[in-house]
Write a protein that holds these residues in place. Structure first.
Motif, PDB file in Angstrom:
ATOM      1  N   LEU A  91       0.813  -1.128   0.069  1.00 59.42           N
ATOM      2  CA  LEU A  91       0.093   0.091   0.270  1.00 59.42           C
ATOM      3  C   LEU A  91       0.952   1.245  -0.023  1.00 59.42           C
ATOM      4  O   LEU A  91       0.347   2.410  -0.612  1.00 59.42           O
ATOM      5  CB  LEU A  91      -0.855   0.001   1.198  1.00 59.42           C
ATOM      6  CG  LEU A  91      -1.995  -1.069   1.518  1.00 59.42           C
ATOM      7  CD1 LEU A  91      -2.843  -0.739   2.290  1.00 59.42           C
ATOM      8  CD2 LEU A  91      -2.893  -1.027   0.058  1.00 59.42           C
ATOM      9  N   ALA A  92       2.027   1.225   0.746  1.00 64.71           N
ATOM     10  CA  ALA A  92       2.739   2.346   0.624  1.00 64.71           C
ATOM     11  C   ALA A  92       3.351   2.712  -0.784  1.00 64.71           C
ATOM     12  O   ALA A  92       3.545   3.657  -1.049  1.00 64.71           O
ATOM     13  CB  ALA A  92       3.837   2.186   1.828  1.00 64.71           C
ATOM     14  N   GLU A  93       3.996   1.650  -1.419  1.00 67.70           N
ATOM     15  CA  GLU A  93       4.369   1.754  -2.737  1.00 67.70           C
ATOM     16  C   GLU A  93       3.372   2.339  -3.845  1.00 67.70           C
ATOM     17  O   GLU A  93       3.412   3.456  -4.626  1.00 67.70           O
ATOM     18  CB  GLU A  93       5.095   0.498  -3.282  1.00 67.70           C
ATOM     19  CG  GLU A  93       6.297   0.201  -2.563  1.00 67.70           C
ATOM     20  CD  GLU A  93       7.011  -0.831  -3.432  1.00 67.70           C
ATOM     21  OE1 GLU A  93       8.234  -0.866  -3.908  1.00 67.70           O
ATOM     22  OE2 GLU A  93       6.310  -1.902  -3.541  1.00 67.70           O
ATOM     23  N   GLU A  94       1.942   1.630  -3.839  1.00 63.13           N
ATOM     24  CA  GLU A  94       0.962   2.289  -4.309  1.00 63.13           C
ATOM     25  C   GLU A  94       0.661   3.801  -4.013  1.00 63.13           C
ATOM     26  O   GLU A  94       0.235   4.565  -4.989  1.00 63.13           O
ATOM     27  CB  GLU A  94      -0.146   1.453  -4.388  1.00 63.13           C
ATOM     28  CG  GLU A  94      -0.187  -0.111  -4.956  1.00 63.13           C
ATOM     29  CD  GLU A  94      -1.380  -0.865  -4.691  1.00 63.13           C
ATOM     30  OE1 GLU A  94      -2.419  -0.311  -4.612  1.00 63.13           O
ATOM     31  OE2 GLU A  94      -1.257  -1.935  -5.418  1.00 63.13           O
ATOM     32  N   SER A  95       0.630   3.787  -2.643  1.00 62.07           N
ATOM     33  CA  SER A  95       0.316   5.424  -2.590  1.00 62.07           C
ATOM     34  C   SER A  95       1.518   6.345  -3.034  1.00 62.07           C
ATOM     35  O   SER A  95       0.981   7.562  -3.323  1.00 62.07           O
ATOM     36  CB  SER A  95       0.111   5.357  -0.791  1.00 62.07           C
ATOM     37  OG  SER A  95      -0.207   6.806  -0.345  1.00 62.07           O
TER      38      SER A  95
END
Length: 745
Positions: free
Chosen positions: A330-334
Motif C-alpha cells: 500500500l505504501a508503494e501504491e500510495s
C-alpha cells in the motif's frame, strides 16, 4: 595518501551489512539481503536469544508494534518519535481505506477464490510446464488509472496509542511461561498482538513470530509446549505464520516484495509440507498480498498502457508474480499515486514568484531552479559539495515569497544545511524528515491536512524508505513541487524500498546532475570510489592515512591510539569530534569491543546506570531506522538523561538497553547522514566478504578533514570497490510509476 607501518587479519564480526540472518539465507531469489541493509544485532553470536531485538545494536529501534510504545519515553506529551510512529499508523490506515474502496478486500477466514486463486493456479501451471508464461497470466487489460487523484483528507499527527495495561501484560506473561518462552517478551507480545493477545497466542502459538527477534525454531518449541500432540509441521497456522515471517525478514533486508517461487522455496526449507497452501492461507486471511507485474524488457518504451493496445500483444508480455506484506504494498501504491498527482497537478506555466527565483540564481543552481519551476517532481544528484545548489534554490524561493522548506535525514545534516543558509536548525526553513512528519518542525498544515508548502526539498534522498517517502509525498498539496536530492552512491535506506534509485531508473521526471566536485584529497578519493576506482591520492597535509595492522588486537590498539592521541596531536581534532566506523557489531574489532576500550580510555567509569556514565558518547534510537548521536548527561529515577542534537532526551530505565548504545564506534548505517572533522575506518580481516562499494563510499565520506583507515583486508578493499556493488532489492515502485507516468520529455 600516507601509510603507517604495520598489517592485520582481525577476527571481528561483520554483522552490519549482512542484515537479518534468515533473510540472507532463506530468501535468495528475488533479492538477497543487501549490503547496505539494517544492522541487526541478532547475527551469529546472538541468534539463539529468543526475542532479541534484531536491530537493537544497529541503532534501529524495534519494528513498530514489537517494542514498548514510544509514549513511555517522555512525559505527558508524546515524543517526536511517538508522534511520528502514530502518524505513520494513521497514514497506513488511510491508505488501506483508499485501497479498499478500489478493490473489495478478501474476507478473513474465507478460502482463496477469484483472481488470487487463479493466479496461484497459473503459477503452478507455468512452473510445471503445462502452460507458457503469457497465456497463463493473460487477463483483460485493467481500467486506466487516474493519473492525478482528487485531493484527500490527510491526517494530522496524533498522539500514540497507550501502552498495554499491566493486566494485559500479566495475562500474556502467564501464557509465555506456560509455553516455556521468556516472560520478558510479555510487553512486546502484548503490544504486537494488541487486545486479546493471550487468547491469540493460545489459539495460534506461532503468532509469537510477530515479536521482533523470535525465530521459527523458538516459535515451534513454544507451540509444542502449548499444543502437545496437536502440533505438527503441517499445521496451517504454522505455514501462514512462516509466510508472514519470511516476508518480514525480507523487508528488514530492504525488499518490499518477494518473487513467489523464492517464497515457496524458502517455506519448503522451513519444513512446510505444502508451501503453496501456506501462501494461499496467508492470502486468504489477508496477511499477505500477491501481484503480477510486467517484466522490464530491454529496449521497451516506458509508456503507460492505453485502451487501444492490442490485446493479443498484451498477452505476450512476460510477468513476474510477487508476494508482499500489505503495509509495504500500500505504501508503494500510495507513493506512486502521490507522485503522479504532483507531476500532473502542476500549472502549465510557472508563476511569477518562480520566475523571480530562477532569475536570482546562476550556474547549476539556476538550472535546478528552472527544472523545479516547470515540474512537480525533480531529482538532483551530487556529493556533499553539491548541496550548495538546493541551498541556493531554497534561499531564492523564500526571497521570492514562496513557501519553501528543506528536510534532511539527520539533525547533523540539518545543522550543516542550515549553516549554508546562515540559520540555526529548527528555527527557519530546515528540519529533519522525522521532525516534519511528526509535526515537531516545519510549516504546519492547511485545512485539509496538507503541508502548507509550495516547495519541499528532501536532502539525503537515498535514505528515504518507501513508507517515509509515501507520507511525505501524500502530505504535499496539489501544485506543490518536490525536489529529491542526494548522493546515489551512498548506502540505501535501512527500511524497505530503494525509492531514490527506483525514481532515477524511471525517466518520468527531470534529473539534474550537479557538476560541483567535493574538494581536496578526501573529495578526490571518495569520488573515485563512487565510480569503482580506489586510486592513490596525493595528501600533502596527511588528510588520508593508511594504518596496516596484523591482528584484531593490534587493530583495536591502533584505533584507540589514533582517536585519543595521534589525530588530536596532528590535526587539533578532539576525540569527541572523531568517529570510528567498522563493518559490524560483534567480534574482536566490532563496535561493541571498540566502544568498550574507547570508553575505558576516554571516559572511564563504573557504568552505574545500565553500563553508562555521564559524559559517555552514545547513539539513541528513538524509532525504527533512526539513530541520533548524543552524550549522557545524568541518570535518576526518571531514566537516563541524554543530550541529542542539542535537545534533552529522557529514556526510561526499561528502554535503555534497547534504545541506547555507546557511540564512539558506529556502523556505516548509523553514521550515514552525519559528518565529523575526522573519521577512523576499521576494516577487520573477516570483513572482506561483506565490504561493498556503497559501504566503503559511505564510511570514507564521513570525514571532513582527516581520514585514517585501519587496514587489515589487503586486496579485498580495492576488489570490493571495483566489483561489489549494492545487492538488488525487490520493489514494485518502478512498475507502478511506469503505469502512471509517461517518460519525461
Amino acid at each position: 595518501m600516507t601509510t603507517e607501518p604495520d598489517p592485520e587479519t582481525p577476527a571481528g564480526s561483520t554483522e552490519e551489512e549482512a542484515v537479518v540472518g534468515a533473510a540472507s539465507d532463506e530468501v535468495t531469489s528475488g533479492g538477497a539481503a543487501e549490503a547496505g541493509a539494517p544492522d541487526p544485532e541478532g547475527s551469529e553470536d546472538d541468534a539463539g536469544a529468543p526475542g532479541q531485538d534484531p536491530s537493537a545494536e544497529g541503532g534501529d529501534a524495534p519494528a513498530e508494534g514489537t517494542g514498548t510504545p514510544d509514549a513511555a519515553e517522555g512525559a505527558a506529551t508524546p515524543s517526536e518519535a511517538a508522534a511520528e510512529l502514530a502518524a505513520q499508523r494513521v497514514e497506513r490506515e488511510r491508505i488501506a481505506r483508499r485501497k479498499a474502496e478500489r478493490e473489495g478486500p478478501v474476507e478473513s477466514g474465507r478460502k482463496l477464490s477469484g483472481t488470487a486463486a487463479d493466479l496461484l493456479a497459473a503459477v503452478r501451471a507455468v512452473e510445471s510446464g503445462e502452460k507458457p508464461v503469457a497465456p497463463a497470466f493473460a487477463e483483460p487489460p485493467p481500467a486506466p488509472r487516474r493519473s492525478a487523484p482528487e485531493p484527500v483528507q490527510r491526517p494530522q499527527p496524533v498522539r500514540t496509542a497507550p501502552a498495554p495495561g499491566a493486566e494485559a501484560v500479566g495475562a500474556v506473561r502467564a501464557v509465555l511461561a506456560e509455553g516455556g518462552a521468556p516472560e520478558a517478551l510479555a510487553a512486546q507480545a502484548a503490544a504486537a498482538l494488541g487486545d486479546g493477545a493471550e487468547d491469540a497466542l493460545r489459539a495460534d502459538p506461532w503468532q509469537l513470530l510477530r515479536v521482533a527477534g523470535v525465530r521459527p525454531e523458538q516459535a515451534d518449541g513454544f507451540a509444542r509446549a502449548l499444543l502437545g500432540a496437536e502440533c505438527g509441521p503441517d499445521d496451517e497456522r504454522r505455514g501462514r505464520a512462516l509466510t508472514v515471517w519470511l516476508l518480514e525478514q525480507a523487508a528488514l533486508a530492504g525488499h518490499t516484495a518477494l518473487d513467489l517461487p523464492a517464497l515457496t522455496e524458502a517455506l519448503g526449507r522451513r519444513a512446510v509440507p505444502d508451501p503453496d497452501g501456506a501462501v494461499q492461507s496467508a492470502l486468504a486471511e489477508g496477511d499477505a498480498l500477491v501481484f503480477q507485474d510486467a517484466l522490464e524488457q530491454p529496449g521497451a518504451q516506458s509508456a503507460a498502457p492505453t485502451a487501444d493496445d492490442d490485446e493479443e500483444a498484451a498477452e505476450e508480455v512476460p510477468v513476474r508474480v510477487l508476494a508482499g506484506l500489505e503495509r509495504y504494498a500500500l505504501a508503494e501504491e500510495s507513493l506512486a499515486d502521490a507522485l503522479a498527482r504532483l507531476v500532473n497537478s502542476l500549472a502549465k506555466e510557472a508563476e511569477e514568484p518562480w520566475e523571480a527565483a530562477v532569475a536570482a540564481l546562476s550556474g547549476g543552481a539556476a538550472e535546478l531552479a528552472r527544472q523545479v519551476a516547470g515540474h512537480g517532481l525533480v531529482l538532483h544528484t551530487g556529493g556533499e559539495a553539491a548541496r550548495a545548489e538546493p541551498a541556493a534554490l531554497l534561499g531564492a524561493a523564500r526571497e521570492a515569497g514562496l513557501r519553501a522548506f528543506a528536510v534532511c535525514h539527520t539533525p547533523d545534516g540539518a545543522r550543516r544545511f542550515a549553516a549554508q543558509l546562515g540559520e540555526e536548525p529548527g528555527t527557519g526553513a530546515v528540519g529533519t524528515v522525522a521532525g516534519l512528519l511528526s509535526g515537531a518542525s516545519g510549516p504546519g498544515r492547511d485545512a485539509e491536512g496538507a503541508l502548507d508548502l509550495d516547495l519541499l526539498i528532501v536532502l539525503d534522498a537515498p535514505q528515504l524508505d518507501v513508507e517515509g517517502a509515501a507520507m511525505l509525498a501524500e502530505s504535499l498539496p496539489d501544485g506543490a513541487r518536490l525536489l529529491l536530492s542526494g548522493d546515489p552512491a551512498l548506502l540505501w535506506s535501512t527500511g524497505p524500498g530503494r525509492v531514490f534509485a527506483d525514481l532515477l531508473a524511471v525517466p518520468a521526471c527531470p534529473q539534474v546532475a550537479s557538476r560541483v566536485p567535493d574538494p581536496g584529497p578526501l573529495g578526490e578519493l571518495v569520488s573515485g570510489i563512487g565510480v569503482g576506482e580506489l586510486s592513490q591520492v596525493e595528501a600533502p597535509g596527511k588528510e588520508i592515512v593508511i594504518v596496516p595492522v596484523r591482528d584484531a588486537g593490534e587493530a583495536v590498539h591502533r584505533t584507540v591510539q589514533l582517536v585519543a592521541d595521534s589525530v588530536p596531536r596532528a590535526f587539533g581534532v578532539r576525540p569527541e569530534e572523531t568517529v570510528v566506523i567498522t563493518p559490524g557489531h560483534g567480534g574482536a574489532a566490532g563496535t561493541r569491543a571498540l566502544n568498550t576500550v574507547l570508553k575505558e580510555r576516554l571516559n572511564p567509569g563504573p557504568g552505574r546506570f545500565g553500563g553508562f556514565d555521564p559524559g559517555d558518547r552514545i547513539v539513541h534510537s528513538p524509532a525504527p531506522g533512526r539513530t541520533v548521536p548524543g552524550r549522557v548527561v545524568r541518570a535518576d529515577e526518571a531514566g537516563l538523561h541524554l543530550e541529542c542534537a542539542g535537545a534533552p532526551v529522557v529514556v526510561p530505565r526499561e528502554l535503555v538497553e534497547s534504545r541506547v548504545r555507546h557511540g564512539w564506534a558506529l556502523t556505516a548505517h548509523q553514521a550515514v547522514g552525519g559528518r565529523w572533522p575526522a573519521a577512523v575506518v576499521v576494516l577487520p580481516g573477516d570483513a572482506a566478504g561483506v565490504l561493498t562499494r556503497p559501504w566503503v563510499y559511505t564510511a570514507f565520506g564521513r570525514a571532513e578533514r582527516h581520514l585514517s583507515v585501519v587496514h587489515g583486508v589487503e586486496q579485498a578493499l580495492p576488489k570490493a570497490v571495483a566489483e561489489s556493488v549494492a545487492k538488488p532489492r525487490t520493489t514494485r515502485l518502478r512498475t507502478l510509476l511506469r503505469v502512471q507516468l509517461p517518460p519525461a520529455g
